[in-house]
Scaffold this motif. Sequence first.
Motif, PDB file in Angstrom:
ATOM      1  N   PHE A  25       0.381  -0.696  -0.322  1.00 14.84           N
ATOM      2  CA  PHE A  25      -0.287   0.033   0.253  1.00 14.84           C
ATOM      3  C   PHE A  25       0.717   1.229  -0.136  1.00 14.84           C
ATOM      4  O   PHE A  25       2.215   1.415  -0.019  1.00 14.84           O
ATOM      5  N   GLY A  33     -12.007   0.457   0.051  1.00 18.07           N
ATOM      6  CA  GLY A  33     -13.472  -0.114   1.155  1.00 18.07           C
ATOM      7  C   GLY A  33     -12.877   0.084   2.570  1.00 18.07           C
ATOM      8  O   GLY A  33     -12.566  -0.450   3.279  1.00 18.07           O
ATOM      9  N   HIS A  34     -11.548   0.415   2.845  1.00 15.60           N
ATOM     10  CA  HIS A  34     -10.566  -0.421   3.927  1.00 15.60           C
ATOM     11  C   HIS A  34     -11.303  -0.038   5.102  1.00 15.60           C
ATOM     12  O   HIS A  34     -12.240   1.305   5.143  1.00 15.60           O
ATOM     13  N   ASN A  35     -10.672  -0.104   6.217  1.00 15.98           N
ATOM     14  CA  ASN A  35     -11.356   0.216   7.302  1.00 15.98           C
ATOM     15  C   ASN A  35     -10.327   0.708   8.788  1.00 15.98           C
ATOM     16  O   ASN A  35      -9.667   0.630   7.889  1.00 15.98           O
ATOM     17  N   ASP A  36     -10.530   0.827   9.498  1.00 14.74           N
ATOM     18  CA  ASP A  36      -9.693   1.315  10.891  1.00 14.74           C
ATOM     19  C   ASP A  36      -9.469   0.247  11.464  1.00 14.74           C
ATOM     20  O   ASP A  36     -10.888  -0.663  12.157  1.00 14.74           O
ATOM     21  N   PRO A  37      -7.957  -0.035  11.406  1.00 17.98           N
ATOM     22  CA  PRO A  37      -7.946  -1.446  11.816  1.00 17.98           C
ATOM     23  C   PRO A  37      -8.080  -1.199  13.332  1.00 17.98           C
ATOM     24  O   PRO A  37      -8.473  -2.860  14.081  1.00 17.98           O
ATOM     25  N   THR A  40     -11.375  -3.113  14.449  1.00 20.75           N
ATOM     26  CA  THR A  40     -11.904  -3.985  14.039  1.00 20.75           C
ATOM     27  C   THR A  40     -11.593  -5.276  15.715  1.00 20.75           C
ATOM     28  O   THR A  40     -10.925  -5.360  16.464  1.00 20.75           O
ATOM     29  N   SER A 244     -18.856  -6.145   5.165  1.00 17.98           N
ATOM     30  CA  SER A 244     -17.118  -5.325   4.408  1.00 17.98           C
ATOM     31  C   SER A 244     -17.275  -4.039   4.891  1.00 17.98           C
ATOM     32  O   SER A 244     -16.395  -3.623   5.697  1.00 17.98           O
ATOM     33  N   LYS A 245     -18.293  -3.414   5.232  1.00 21.83           N
ATOM     34  CA  LYS A 245     -17.990  -2.108   6.063  1.00 21.83           C
ATOM     35  C   LYS A 245     -18.703  -2.320   7.055  1.00 21.83           C
ATOM     36  O   LYS A 245     -18.175  -1.128   7.782  1.00 21.83           O
ATOM     37  N   ALA A 248     -15.726  -6.143   8.972  1.00 25.55           N
ATOM     38  CA  ALA A 248     -14.060  -6.191   8.109  1.00 25.55           C
ATOM     39  C   ALA A 248     -14.279  -6.239   6.222  1.00 25.55           C
ATOM     40  O   ALA A 248     -15.318  -7.383   6.245  1.00 25.55           O
ATOM     41  N   PRO A 249     -13.306  -5.990   5.864  1.00 30.76           N
ATOM     42  CA  PRO A 249     -13.247  -5.489   4.490  1.00 30.76           C
ATOM     43  C   PRO A 249     -13.278  -7.046   4.162  1.00 30.76           C
ATOM     44  O   PRO A 249     -13.201  -7.799   3.072  1.00 30.76           O
ATOM     45  N   ALA A 250     -11.887  -7.311   4.852  1.00 29.25           N
ATOM     46  CA  ALA A 250     -11.486  -8.429   4.249  1.00 29.25           C
ATOM     47  C   ALA A 250     -12.212 -10.262   4.266  1.00 29.25           C
ATOM     48  O   ALA A 250     -12.072 -10.883   3.669  1.00 29.25           O
ATOM     49  N   LEU A 251     -13.237 -10.238   5.043  1.00 26.81           N
ATOM     50  CA  LEU A 251     -14.380 -11.005   4.781  1.00 26.81           C
ATOM     51  C   LEU A 251     -14.661 -10.600   4.169  1.00 26.81           C
ATOM     52  O   LEU A 251     -15.983  -9.498   3.522  1.00 26.81           O
ATOM     53  N   ASN A 379      -8.883   4.049   6.730  1.00 23.95           N
ATOM     54  CA  ASN A 379      -7.827   2.758   6.833  1.00 23.95           C
ATOM     55  C   ASN A 379      -6.729   4.589   7.754  1.00 23.95           C
ATOM     56  O   ASN A 379      -6.290   3.217   8.629  1.00 23.95           O
TER      57      ASN A 379
ATOM     58  N   ARG B  58      -6.140  -7.041  12.913  1.00 23.62           N
ATOM     59  CA  ARG B  58      -6.536  -5.617  12.927  1.00 23.62           C
ATOM     60  C   ARG B  58      -6.474  -5.849  11.310  1.00 23.62           C
ATOM     61  O   ARG B  58      -6.809  -4.947  10.311  1.00 23.62           O
ATOM     62  N   LEU B  60      -7.393  -7.939   9.137  1.00 25.27           N
ATOM     63  CA  LEU B  60      -9.268  -7.847   8.270  1.00 25.27           C
ATOM     64  C   LEU B  60      -9.732  -6.327   7.993  1.00 25.27           C
ATOM     65  O   LEU B  60     -10.122  -6.426   7.190  1.00 25.27           O
ATOM     66  N   ALA B  61      -9.037  -5.710   8.014  1.00 24.95           N
ATOM     67  CA  ALA B  61      -9.825  -3.878   8.200  1.00 24.95           C
ATOM     68  C   ALA B  61      -9.247  -3.520   6.461  1.00 24.95           C
ATOM     69  O   ALA B  61      -9.690  -2.323   6.275  1.00 24.95           O
ATOM     70  N   THR B  62      -8.208  -4.391   6.408  1.00 25.49           N
ATOM     71  CA  THR B  62      -7.847  -4.014   4.744  1.00 25.49           C
ATOM     72  C   THR B  62      -8.343  -5.137   3.716  1.00 25.49           C
ATOM     73  O   THR B  62      -7.915  -6.166   4.213  1.00 25.49           O
ATOM     74  N   TYR B  63      -9.005  -4.814   2.357  1.00 22.74           N
ATOM     75  CA  TYR B  63      -9.054  -6.086   1.269  1.00 22.74           C
ATOM     76  C   TYR B  63      -8.035  -6.429   1.049  1.00 22.74           C
ATOM     77  O   TYR B  63      -6.783  -5.832   1.525  1.00 22.74           O
ATOM     78  N   GLY B  64      -7.445  -7.999   1.534  1.00 16.36           N
ATOM     79  CA  GLY B  64      -6.339  -8.729   0.829  1.00 16.36           C
ATOM     80  C   GLY B  64      -6.184  -8.314   1.855  1.00 16.36           C
ATOM     81  O   GLY B  64      -4.428  -8.787   1.714  1.00 16.36           O
ATOM     82  N   ALA B 277     -10.666 -13.974   3.492  1.00 18.78           N
ATOM     83  CA  ALA B 277      -9.551 -13.286   4.374  1.00 18.78           C
ATOM     84  C   ALA B 277      -9.256 -14.877   5.352  1.00 18.78           C
ATOM     85  O   ALA B 277      -8.575 -14.871   5.914  1.00 18.78           O
TER      86      ALA B 277
END
Lengths: 411, 411
Positions: A25, A33-37, A40, A244-245, A248-251, A379, B58, B60-64, B277
């Motif tokens: 990154f 669409g990443h979120n706030d780590p 989580t 996702s929003k 968690a977006p990775a799910l 993010n 943590r 999981l808050a980012t795609y991929g 993920a």
Amino acid sequence: MVNAFDFTPLLRPDVPPAAARFAGFPKYNFVGGHNDPASTPIEALRAAADAVLKREGRDLATYGLASGPQGYLPLREFLVRKLKAHAGIACTSDEILITSGSLQGLDLVNALLLSPGDTVLIEADCYSGSISRLQRAGASIVGVPLDHDGMRMDALAAILADLKRGGVRPKYLYSIPTIQNPNGSVLSLERRRQLLRLAEDYGVPVFEDECYADLVFDGNRPPALFALGRERGWDGVIHIGSFSKSIAPALRVGYVVAPWSVIARLLALKQDAGSGALEQMVLAEFCESHFDTHVAALNVALKHKADALIAALAEHFGTAAEFQIPSGGIFLWVTLPGEVDTTRLAMLAAEAGIVINPGEEWSVAGVAASRRLRLCFANPTEVVIREGVAALAAVCQREFGVPARIGNVVG
Amino acid sequence: MVNAFDFTPLLRPDVPPAAARFAGFPKYNFVGGHNDPASTPIEALRAAADAVLKREGRDLATYGLASGPQGYLPLREFLVRKLKAHAGIACTSDEILITSGSLQGLDLVNALLLSPGDTVLIEADCYSGSISRLQRAGASIVGVPLDHDGMRMDALAAILADLKRGGVRPKYLYSIPTIQNPNGSVLSLERRRQLLRLAEDYGVPVFEDECYADLVFDGNRPPALFALGRERGWDGVIHIGSFSKSIAPALRVGYVVAPWSVIARLLALKQDAGSGALEQMVLAEFCESHFDTHVAALNVALKHKADALIAALAEHFGTAAEFQIPSGGIFLWVTLPGEVDTTRLAMLAAEAGIVINPGEEWSVAGVAASRRLRLCFANPTEVVIREGVAALAAVCQREFGVPARIGNVVG
């Protein structure tokens, strides 16, 4: 010594160009669409994973667990309650299809309805992934202008009348009514009712994408179009949403809500042997006890970051950056003075490690979007937000003379 | 009162018929890639989920996660080691794309290479999901005969020569070389080398599906075609595999191994924002310590069930049921006397709660397959296997007079 086999002459003629290698990154990442780590809910997810694996882990040995191809039944049952409580939707678990992210919902609905040349209405500024999917499907895309209250109903009425005169029945009207992507608006209740009246009058189904709707900062989410449609006795809405929003977006877990006749058709197109079971099981277990408290806390964190971005824009761009104070979500849709070309700005900024979404990728409004950009704020930390906006302002000033003065330098 | 909105006139003209409602699994379920519930490694999966969520939740808050669109890097790194150790494959983590089940690998490779009318070679008896995908893509499918050692090389040579004379270059040669689905054969090393020589001579890439290859009961898995191709300096093999058969089918995690130039093209087609993920993280954590021991124990359990099915067939069908003793896997490919039509048998058996795969759905060999059936044995208990085979024999005898005598009745 291995000789590369040349696959090139064997490729389907219209495949997209090769992707670039992932290089990590960027330092200032204002896209995606990443979120706030920090938000989580790790401990609760651990507890959920442990409990559900202990209780039902054996079911992993069967495709679709014991729930069949529509997805893990406890998750669909949670959604029935959640959608009723949060969005006013009255539906059964049979009217829900769990998908691998709401993107699979987009793909399935498009595969069900669209042939090349079909007309589709969307908000003129719109999620780039929806636009690119429609372009790949060969759809004729008509953008409906929107303002701070969402899609403009006067414009929609005029466009529908115009298309009807031309003998065109659109395949669907796509809308992101709650936290519109990218402009962050929430379609008012009055407009929602007008939209449904128009859709019914013209026989155009509504494709409602509410993937951001949990992130209204004050929790004041209006009833979904799906709910209002059923209320008025009109069942022409297909609704999609996502975890996702909110979690968690990775799910990769989303869902489609639609009448069974539509779900049965989508199921026939969903040839993936089910969406990920572990993600569904853990989500169902987690959401049952924690969804509401988690989302409330997340919205507080996101509001802080939105405020940080707004403050940074005020400091570094001053009046040059115009935007609506967002009611929720994870992005800001910013308009810069006319001399700025955000596509060029995005290119130059990327060289400085700052990644932004140029307006032209998030709009079908053509040149009107070239002074706009989308900034995602969930993010990066507040420090990174401040530094990144300062760095972006420096690039923008150097290239376009905008802003005229840099706040933190000129003071 | 809600009026159903009629979506029918808006559907894409060629959509498949609506799916039926899921009504639960049948009593005697001999279909599907389900696995042995008792072998699900629940405790180790719980420990893996807990450890990886604690350490990396943590992300999981980012795609991929932090790994980019090719999938969770620790899982790709496990696969690099695993594929080297088990299949002789020399590859890097950049040459692996994690997919949502190996089915997504099938879909992506087909999307990359196939246009309507293209010719594809497959084993004449073949996984129905591969056949149906090729049919949907409008491919011209050529079946290569196979025997107890897998695809016949004399037949392949003749077919390739014949196609070349006709000016046809097939888009790919699809093979399931290790535990062929449905016939359970393992392609011998000598045939693997012959196959690669022919593929190279005719410039036809090989699409190798090794989703069952971990389930060779004695652990004696030959090197993959991908490995042997690279060894001889020819890099025209695309390899896919899966964790569905070795760990759990409800976990939707598979992978593609290919030269980077192919991976880069597949990535451009993979528009799903990543595969799940949590499934990837838990699998990577689990596999690192437990893959080999788990698979060894699973193979013991599967061998017991295979033996139970073989004994039940011997008891209830006697010499009427012919099959190869399988070297591994989860199914038996059974040939009945010519008077049996397994498509009709499957229909009648289903009414008695016994579900089987009729040969015609797992073959492009036409009428030759109508006396064949596939019986999956991993999911039912040994008691259910015995009862189900007895019930199937009763249906078959009633309708076709086969077997002539029922073992457990006539004694």
